[in-house]
Structures are given as structure tokens and as C-alpha cells.
Design a protein around this motif. Structure first.
Motif, PDB file in Angstrom:
ATOM      1  N   ASN B  10       0.825  -1.213  -0.181  1.00 24.12           N
ATOM      2  CA  ASN B  10       0.033  -0.113   0.063  1.00 24.12           C
ATOM      3  C   ASN B  10       0.691   1.166  -0.068  1.00 24.12           C
ATOM      4  N   LYS B  11       1.850   1.244   0.858  1.00 21.31           N
ATOM      5  CA  LYS B  11       2.680   2.466   0.997  1.00 21.31           C
ATOM      6  C   LYS B  11       3.558   2.550  -0.445  1.00 21.31           C
ATOM      7  N   ARG B  12       3.737   1.644  -0.832  1.00 23.02           N
ATOM      8  CA  ARG B  12       4.591   1.734  -2.346  1.00 23.02           C
ATOM      9  C   ARG B  12       3.840   2.453  -3.225  1.00 23.02           C
ATOM     10  N   ILE B  13       2.500   2.129  -3.449  1.00 20.06           N
ATOM     11  CA  ILE B  13       1.423   2.761  -4.283  1.00 20.06           C
ATOM     12  C   ILE B  13       1.268   4.090  -3.931  1.00 20.06           C
ATOM     13  N   VAL B  14       1.051   4.370  -2.717  1.00 19.30           N
ATOM     14  CA  VAL B  14       1.084   5.708  -2.223  1.00 19.30           C
ATOM     15  C   VAL B  14       2.075   6.755  -2.649  1.00 19.30           C
ATOM     16  N   GLU B  15       3.375   6.182  -2.506  1.00 15.39           N
ATOM     17  CA  GLU B  15       4.529   6.834  -2.793  1.00 15.39           C
ATOM     18  C   GLU B  15       4.747   7.224  -4.350  1.00 15.39           C
ATOM     19  N   LEU B  16       4.303   6.031  -5.220  1.00 10.75           N
ATOM     20  CA  LEU B  16       4.231   6.099  -6.540  1.00 10.75           C
ATOM     21  C   LEU B  16       3.202   7.047  -7.075  1.00 10.75           C
ATOM     22  N   CYS B  17       2.058   7.269  -6.369  1.00 12.41           N
ATOM     23  CA  CYS B  17       0.753   8.152  -6.551  1.00 12.41           C
ATOM     24  C   CYS B  17       1.276   9.490  -6.407  1.00 12.41           C
ATOM     25  N   HIS B  18       2.269   9.999  -5.334  1.00 14.06           N
ATOM     26  CA  HIS B  18       2.593  11.506  -5.174  1.00 14.06           C
ATOM     27  C   HIS B  18       3.733  11.846  -6.135  1.00 14.06           C
ATOM     28  N   GLN B  19       4.550  10.759  -6.473  1.00  9.41           N
ATOM     29  CA  GLN B  19       5.541  11.008  -7.622  1.00  9.41           C
ATOM     30  C   GLN B  19       4.912  11.452  -8.799  1.00  9.41           C
ATOM     31  N   ASP B  70     -15.812  10.121   2.187  1.00 13.86           N
ATOM     32  CA  ASP B  70     -16.187  11.594   1.727  1.00 13.86           C
ATOM     33  C   ASP B  70     -15.471  12.593   2.169  1.00 13.86           C
ATOM     34  N   LEU B  71     -15.032  12.669   3.445  1.00 16.92           N
ATOM     35  CA  LEU B  71     -14.183  13.674   4.038  1.00 16.92           C
ATOM     36  C   LEU B  71     -12.915  13.906   3.405  1.00 16.92           C
ATOM     37  N   LEU B  72     -12.306  12.697   3.021  1.00 14.64           N
ATOM     38  CA  LEU B  72     -10.997  12.622   2.277  1.00 14.64           C
ATOM     39  C   LEU B  72     -11.025  13.138   0.836  1.00 14.64           C
ATOM     40  N   LEU B  73     -12.243  12.441   0.187  1.00 12.50           N
ATOM     41  CA  LEU B  73     -12.296  12.994  -1.305  1.00 12.50           C
ATOM     42  C   LEU B  73     -12.766  14.205  -1.289  1.00 12.50           C
ATOM     43  N   SER B  74     -13.482  14.983  -0.418  1.00 15.11           N
ATOM     44  CA  SER B  74     -13.947  16.392  -0.679  1.00 15.11           C
ATOM     45  C   SER B  74     -12.834  17.331  -0.209  1.00 15.11           C
ATOM     46  N   HIS B  75     -11.709  16.821   0.089  1.00 17.68           N
ATOM     47  CA  HIS B  75     -10.643  17.876   0.537  1.00 17.68           C
ATOM     48  C   HIS B  75      -9.633  17.516  -0.340  1.00 17.68           C
ATOM     49  N   GLY B  76      -9.695  16.619  -1.477  1.00 16.07           N
ATOM     50  CA  GLY B  76      -8.640  16.430  -2.505  1.00 16.07           C
ATOM     51  C   GLY B  76      -7.944  15.235  -2.232  1.00 16.07           C
ATOM     52  N   TYR B  77      -8.170  14.347  -1.259  1.00 19.35           N
ATOM     53  CA  TYR B  77      -7.113  13.279  -1.209  1.00 19.35           C
ATOM     54  C   TYR B  77      -7.790  12.053  -1.976  1.00 19.35           C
ATOM     55  N   VAL B  78      -6.903  11.213  -2.286  1.00 20.63           N
ATOM     56  CA  VAL B  78      -7.349   9.952  -3.153  1.00 20.63           C
ATOM     57  C   VAL B  78      -7.069   8.812  -2.239  1.00 20.63           C
ATOM     58  N   PRO B  79      -8.056   8.362  -1.750  1.00 17.75           N
ATOM     59  CA  PRO B  79      -7.846   7.098  -0.830  1.00 17.75           C
ATOM     60  C   PRO B  79      -7.430   6.023  -1.572  1.00 17.75           C
ATOM     61  N   VAL B  80      -6.240   4.990  -0.974  1.00 21.30           N
ATOM     62  CA  VAL B  80      -5.928   3.915  -1.518  1.00 21.30           C
ATOM     63  C   VAL B  80      -6.097   2.969  -0.676  1.00 21.30           C
ATOM     64  N   LEU B  81      -7.290   1.973  -0.615  1.00 22.45           N
ATOM     65  CA  LEU B  81      -7.565   1.081   0.717  1.00 22.45           C
ATOM     66  C   LEU B  81      -6.952  -0.156   0.267  1.00 22.45           C
ATOM     67  N   THR B  82      -6.719  -0.932   1.549  1.00 27.35           N
ATOM     68  CA  THR B  82      -6.299  -2.339   1.319  1.00 27.35           C
ATOM     69  C   THR B  82      -7.011  -3.172   2.559  1.00 27.35           C
ATOM     70  N   VAL B  83      -6.949  -4.472   2.428  1.00 31.49           N
ATOM     71  CA  VAL B  83      -7.028  -5.206   3.495  1.00 31.49           C
ATOM     72  C   VAL B  83      -5.717  -4.960   4.598  1.00 31.49           C
ATOM     73  N   PRO B  84      -6.012  -5.172   5.929  1.00 28.09           N
ATOM     74  CA  PRO B  84      -7.122  -6.150   6.446  1.00 28.09           C
ATOM     75  C   PRO B  84      -8.296  -5.202   6.707  1.00 28.09           C
ATOM     76  N   ILE B  85      -9.402  -5.819   7.129  1.00 30.43           N
ATOM     77  CA  ILE B  85     -10.738  -4.983   7.518  1.00 30.43           C
ATOM     78  C   ILE B  85     -10.916  -5.220   8.928  1.00 30.43           C
ATOM     79  N   MET B  86     -12.074  -4.572   9.444  1.00 24.36           N
ATOM     80  CA  MET B  86     -12.275  -4.887  10.750  1.00 24.36           C
ATOM     81  C   MET B  86     -13.696  -5.873  11.015  1.00 24.36           C
TER      82      MET B  86
END
Lengths: 193, 193
Positions: B10-19, B70-86
Motif C-alpha cells: 500500500n505504501k509503495r502505491i501511495v509513494e508512486l501516486c505522489h511522484q 467523503d471527508l478525504l475525497l472532498s478535501h482533494g485526497y485520493v484514498p488507496v484502500l487495502t486489507v485487512p478489514i475490521m
């Protein structure tokens, strides 16, 4: 290694928080560029008569994304932050937790900082867990810093900087107990003020 | 394993997104209970003449924290979701990504869903990457599902459910290319509508 913190360690803390009614959100410094820093320039070494620059993925934190932090806090979420952080080229770098705490304290203008370690607090004799110093005055910090070495010396330097940036109380307490934060706030550990 | 996804992947994808100028925030289903589900009840087995229940930490996603999304999307953030879940007891559980996508699509009322896989798309012959089927009509899905087995069969079933919940287009495309999302949106891969 730093990704292990973002995965296993951070998510385990988030899971435990929710089991105790704390609405935690775990974020690395990469997420929304929560913690931005500057990568270390590397060190010069001579190898086989040639000058080389050895450079790793480490550096110093400089800026917190206060907007994202406030957004989460104001909506009832408790951010749980971890390395890695983002460097100026958007690459993941490792950094010292104490440095992240310093930048966070400055950004949030935090009054009290709790620093959990694997010991009961600041020890007069590092090999004797019974030698806990319960109170240290801010004016004494310099002398206490001279008394220790290694990681603890770095930590005491970091603590001194927190007071320079406006903290009024720092508690160094045992992270290995059942209720480390409650214990710290009730005065266990070393209270510096 | 599931923590490795939350950390390294997940963090590797986040890093690439920011790049690439995308303000990504990586979150597991644990963070702010972004993805809540129900743990599997386990399976009954007879061992040495005794009935035992074997139960692992896996389950099915049911609810998305739409407020946090919605909070993240409406403030310009792109959520990158991953397992595990709760799970319902606030324990981390693993789950199928396709099931998470289904719950997300329903929650967000997403029109188009892009599903990246390690193949060019849906293949007429799974051993021949040249046998890509470029268009599948929704009415054909049932027959195509019968044509395949294993993971691909499960995926086609999951795709069929997306249309039941209001998706109007699903693109199954190659995740191994330089610009997988751009390629998918330009019509590469298998377009189902």
C-alpha cells in the motif's frame, strides 16, 4: 524495515485502539504527505583511492500537513503516525521518531508530550530499573543529558528542544505496561517540567 | 501477510501516486473502521472422532465508513484502500479484494469500475495472452463465467454483482503496464457494459 512499521506495528496499534473505543486512523508520513522532510545528503568516503558518496534513504522531518491532521482531529479521529516520511522528491525515507515528535509538538503547539520507552523512565543507573528519577526540572536537562549516552542522550537532547518550542511538560514513561498513557498522565515515569 | 499489504504494498502505491501528482492517502480497513465486515464462522471438522471448529481470521466486508471516505475525497485526497478489514469485535480480518470493490461500488454508487489483473483482460484461452476478448455484453456474463474456473470465475461472479448494484461499465485491464488506469480508460483490456 520502515514499511514493517507502517504495516504490522502501526496497524496493530490501530486495532488495539479500536478495541478500547479509540477511533484511530493509522497514517505514515507518506499518506497525504502527512510528514515531509529532507533526505540526508550522504557521507563522503574514500574507497580504493576514490571519493564516493554513500547515501541511504534517511533524513529529517520538517513540515507536518496540519490541514490533514486538523481534518481528522476535528472529526473525532485519533491519528496514529509512523515512519516512513516523504522526502522533497516524493520518495519514502526513514527518520528518527524523536524528530517527528519535535515537529509535531511545534505544529500542534502541544503543551504536554508523552514519550513511551522500554524502561520505567529516566534512570539514574541505566542497568537498574529501580533507580528511576521521578522529577527533572527543565534547568537540569543539560546536566542529565551529559549523564547518559547513546539513544538516551539523543532522546534527552530531543526533549530539551521540545521545551525550546513551547512544551511545558514532557513525561518519559514505560511503554510496556497495561495502561501506559494513563500511567504516564497519573505521574508515573519521569516528569520533566 | 495481510499486514504486508497494509505496509509495503500500500505504501509503495501511495509513494508512486505522489511522484505522479496524486495526493494519495493509504488506509487499511482498520483505520477509522473504513471497511467493516463479519468474520467467517469457521468450518466443522471431525478430528480423532471429535467435532472441532476451525476458524481463521477471514471474513466478508459489509459496510464502508462513507463519512471518512467523503471527508478525504472532498478535501482533494485520493484514498488507496487495502486489507485487512475490521470484524464486528474490532479484530483485523483478511478478505477478498473483489468483495471490497463490490461494497465500495455500492456505497459510492460508482458508474465505472476498473479491475486491474495480471493479464491483458478476459482471455478466450487463459494460456494465450493474445486471445483477449475486447467487449462483453452484460447479458453474456453468465456464459463467460461458465467458461472459466478458479480465481477468474470468482472475479466474473463479482463483476456480475457490480452490475446488479448499479455499475454501468466494468473494465478488466492489465495492471502490469506503465499506465494501467489510462490504458483501461482508453478502452484497452476487456470492457463490459
Amino acid at each position: 524495515m520502515m514499511m514493517a512499521y507502517a504495516g504490522a506495528r502501526n496497524k496493530r496499534i490501530v486495532e488495539l485502539c479500536h478495541q478500547h473505543g479509540i477511533n484511530a486512523v493509522g497514517l505514515s508520513g507518506l499518506d497525504g504527505k502527512m510528514i515531509q522532510g529532507v533526505r540526508n545528503k550522504g557521507i563522503r568516503v574514500y574507497q580504493d583511492g576514490k571519493l564516493k558518496i554513500l547515501r541511504d534513504y534517511s533524513g529529517k522531518p520538517e513540515v507536518i500537513n496540519e490541514g490533514l491532521l486538523d481534518l481528522l482531529l476535528s472529526h473525532g479521529y485519533v491519528p496514529v503516525l509512523t515512519v516512513p516520511i516523504m522526502d522533497e522528491q516524493n520518495f519514502a525515507i526513514n527518520t528518527e521518531n524523536d524528530d517527528v515528535v519535535r515537529v509535531l509538538q511545534k505544529t500542534l503547539r502541544a503543551d504536554t508530550v508523552i514519550n513511551l520507552i522500554e524502561a520505567p523512565g529516566f534512570l539514574e543507573n541505566k542497568d537498574d530499573e529501580g533507580s528511576l528519577i521521578r522529577r527533572i526540572a527543565v534547568g537540569e536537562l543539560d546536566a542529565r543529558e551529559q549523564q547518559v549516552d547513546g539513544r538516551m542522550k539523543r532522546k534527552m537532547l530531543a526533549v530539551r528542544k521540545l521545551f525550546e518550542h513551547g512544551a511545558s511538560k514532557v513525561i518519559i514513561a514505560d511503554g510496556r505496561t497495561g495502561h501506559p498513557v494513563k500511567d504516564a498522565l497519573s505521574g508515573k515515569g519521569t516528569v520533566i517540567e
